[in-house]
Design an enzyme around this catalytic site. Sequence first.
Site, PDB file in Angstrom:
ATOM      1  N   LYS A  69      -4.755   1.504  19.164  1.00  0.00           N
ATOM      2  CA  LYS A  69      -5.924   0.580  19.025  1.00  0.00           C
ATOM      3  C   LYS A  69      -6.478   0.308  20.663  1.00  0.00           C
ATOM      4  O   LYS A  69      -5.693   0.441  21.383  1.00  0.00           O
ATOM      5  CB  LYS A  69      -5.580  -0.799  18.762  1.00  0.00           C
ATOM      6  CG  LYS A  69      -5.059  -0.769  17.224  1.00  0.00           C
ATOM      7  CD  LYS A  69      -4.782  -2.049  16.729  1.00  0.00           C
ATOM      8  CE  LYS A  69      -4.543  -2.297  14.942  1.00  0.00           C
ATOM      9  NZ  LYS A  69      -5.884  -1.749  14.247  1.00  0.00           N
ATOM     10  N   ASP A  84       0.163  -9.119  12.077  1.00  0.00           N
ATOM     11  CA  ASP A  84       0.006  -8.272  11.065  1.00  0.00           C
ATOM     12  C   ASP A  84       1.204  -8.305  10.282  1.00  0.00           C
ATOM     13  O   ASP A  84       1.148  -7.359   9.306  1.00  0.00           O
ATOM     14  CB  ASP A  84      -0.046  -6.960  11.941  1.00  0.00           C
ATOM     15  CG  ASP A  84      -0.840  -5.791  11.166  1.00  0.00           C
ATOM     16  OD1 ASP A  84      -1.645  -6.189  10.278  1.00  0.00           O
ATOM     17  OD2 ASP A  84      -0.862  -4.622  11.196  1.00  0.00           O
ATOM     18  N   ARG A  88      -0.455   0.545   4.510  1.00  0.00           N
ATOM     19  CA  ARG A  88      -0.141   1.289   3.191  1.00  0.00           C
ATOM     20  C   ARG A  88       1.165   1.833   3.195  1.00  0.00           C
ATOM     21  O   ARG A  88       1.621   2.056   2.071  1.00  0.00           O
ATOM     22  CB  ARG A  88      -1.425   1.893   2.866  1.00  0.00           C
ATOM     23  CG  ARG A  88      -1.702   2.934   3.928  1.00  0.00           C
ATOM     24  CD  ARG A  88      -3.207   3.336   3.728  1.00  0.00           C
ATOM     25  NE  ARG A  88      -4.001   2.648   4.489  1.00  0.00           N
ATOM     26  CZ  ARG A  88      -5.295   2.804   4.450  1.00  0.00           C
ATOM     27  NH1 ARG A  88      -5.876   3.810   4.031  1.00  0.00           N
ATOM     28  NH2 ARG A  88      -6.207   1.636   5.206  1.00  0.00           N
TER      29      ARG A  88
HETATM   30  N1  BES Z   1      -3.524  -4.290  10.661  1.00  0.00           N
HETATM   31  C1  BES Z   1      -4.913  -3.641  10.675  1.00  0.00           C
HETATM   32  C2  BES Z   1      -5.863  -4.253   9.962  1.00  0.00           C
HETATM   33  C3  BES Z   1      -6.529  -5.411  10.501  1.00  0.00           C
HETATM   34  C4  BES Z   1      -7.663  -5.389  11.527  1.00  0.00           C
HETATM   35  C5  BES Z   1      -5.884  -6.678  10.576  1.00  0.00           C
HETATM   36  C6  BES Z   1      -7.792  -6.658  12.193  1.00  0.00           C
HETATM   37  C7  BES Z   1      -6.329  -8.074  10.895  1.00  0.00           C
HETATM   38  C8  BES Z   1      -7.376  -7.869  11.984  1.00  0.00           C
HETATM   39  C9  BES Z   1      -4.442  -2.201   9.851  1.00  0.00           C
HETATM   40  O1  BES Z   1      -3.351  -1.871  10.234  1.00  0.00           O
HETATM   41  C10 BES Z   1      -5.491  -1.274  10.620  1.00  0.00           C
HETATM   42  O2  BES Z   1      -5.184  -0.943  11.616  1.00  0.00           O
HETATM   43  N2  BES Z   1      -6.171  -0.820   9.948  1.00  0.00           N
HETATM   44  C11 BES Z   1      -7.184   0.222  10.333  1.00  0.00           C
HETATM   45  C12 BES Z   1      -7.148   1.259   8.938  1.00  0.00           C
HETATM   46  C13 BES Z   1      -8.313   2.538   9.542  1.00  0.00           C
HETATM   47  C14 BES Z   1      -7.447   3.071  10.623  1.00  0.00           C
HETATM   48  C15 BES Z   1      -8.100   3.419   8.160  1.00  0.00           C
HETATM   49  C16 BES Z   1      -8.580  -0.458  10.393  1.00  0.00           C
HETATM   50  O3  BES Z   1      -8.696  -1.380   9.531  1.00  0.00           O
HETATM   51  O4  BES Z   1      -9.206  -0.332  11.237  1.00  0.00           O
HETATM   52 ZN    ZN Z   2      -1.796  -3.067  10.450  1.00  0.00          ZN
HETATM   53 MN    MN Z   3      -2.976  -0.470  11.933  1.00  0.00          MN
END
Ligand code: BES
Ligand code: ZN
Ligand code: MN
Length: 490
Positions: free
Chosen positions: A266, A277, A340
Amino acid sequence: MTTPAAVTFAPFEPDALASATGVVAAFVPEDSKLDQGARRLNRLTKGAVARATESEAWGKLKPGETLTLGYPAGIEASAVVLVRLERKSDFETAMAAGAALAAARGDRPLTLIAGSHGAALDIALGAALRGYDFTDHKTGDEAKPAAKITVLCARPDELTAAWPDRAAQAEGVFLTRDLVNEPANVLTTTEFAMRLEALRDLGVEVEVLEEDALAELGMRCLLAVGQGSRSPSKVVVMRWTGGGDEAPLALIGKGVVFDTGGISLKPAAGMEDMTMDMGGAGTVAGAMHAIARRKAKANVVGLVGLVENMPDGNATRPGDVVASMKGDTVEIINTDAEGRLVLCDVMWYAQDRFQPKAMIDLATLTGAIIIGLGNDNAGVFSNDDALADAFLSAAKAENEGAWRMPLGKSYDKLLKSRVADMKNVGGRPAGSITAAQFLQRFVKDGTPWIHLDIAGVASIEKGTQLSPAGATGWGVRALDRLVRDAYENG
Ligand code: BES
Ligand code: ZN
Ligand code: MN
């Protein structure tokens, strides 16, 4: 653990009013007619209450708002807080009044003149929920003892008997908030499991499955997420068996104690927020606490997957293919779509072992749900209208925002992989829905299921009516109510 205010109920004694310390609060309806208690307070303060309710400022207050009189003559208390509230007020307004009182009270004890006010319990719950502060890592401030709230009322015995169910909810919410607010260097997977083991004190059976057991079970998707971390991956099973031989309701939580994204790293800005998370697992913990604390006559099993998503020489790479416990293979296109992968194995295990009556998973799963619904509603995905409706009405009754989202075959197609049975991302369009579709592939035919995407509601930047900034504890009350309304058998 941060402890909610200790709430006690006592008969109204005019003399006790004069010597109450801290803050004394009274409720005044729109017509400004003072009830017996408020009249007494008015007399003691030499008419200060009536002067206040005749003021222009009072006329501008909305239901649930307060006016504070500092250091009034005639009583010991350092403030009188007048709350604009009708004798019959809905849950939301009553909770708002309680929350406003918590703010007005600060650290001082609170004495509420509630008389026969119909919403006394809701007001007390609002005050308890809003009276939360996460100060564990602030030096200098001494740990404050739990606040005291005394409710002077017409039927103290009745309210005393009814309060423990509300107190159970407040404790559950506080447990969730503490877990979600805790930084990831403190709340490692090991520390998280230890805090869950403390639920044994409430009669919850707690089992911790370590990596070797998870490997044995074939949870390779879950293990793939945690293999780049020094913290060992774990699955914790919490069982509350208050309901005889009935099949349980299963609650499943995503417990990623920190999500760097893994090799699909990230960006730096805002990454610190990923300490939340594990919000799904935190909510399952809080709900189990509430359910056990009030000795619910229901069978509920909570399962959480605790992992840390880190980049490392041993971390999963984009393009890796892993087999799930179910047997289906997954091409991991993006290591940041890790939630997931954790859930699919825990969900499969839950169904395999417990044959639950219904299954609800909670996860801070996608940023896309925040784009879609903001911070006011969690996304609700379900294969079963009756279960979804039952949850939505429980959430509505508790005033926790929840909004149904669609599922469908055409979304599912987006998960097609060239090399494996599926890939773990479906592209940018409908990102929250394709995540839910991924999970649905791990729901057995005939299992009613809800997926709650709580990324937008688990922790927020600005405080809400009932919670300060940071962790909210969203969902604990809705789940507790759902269990009460739909799963208790006595
Ligand atoms: N933990 C994140 C989602 C999230 C984002 C939670 C902001 C709280 C605040 C999740 O694991 C994630 O990174 N999701 C990605 C999915 C993508 C790579 C398909 C996302 O939402 O960008
Ligand atoms: Zn996550
Ligand atoms: Mn993630």
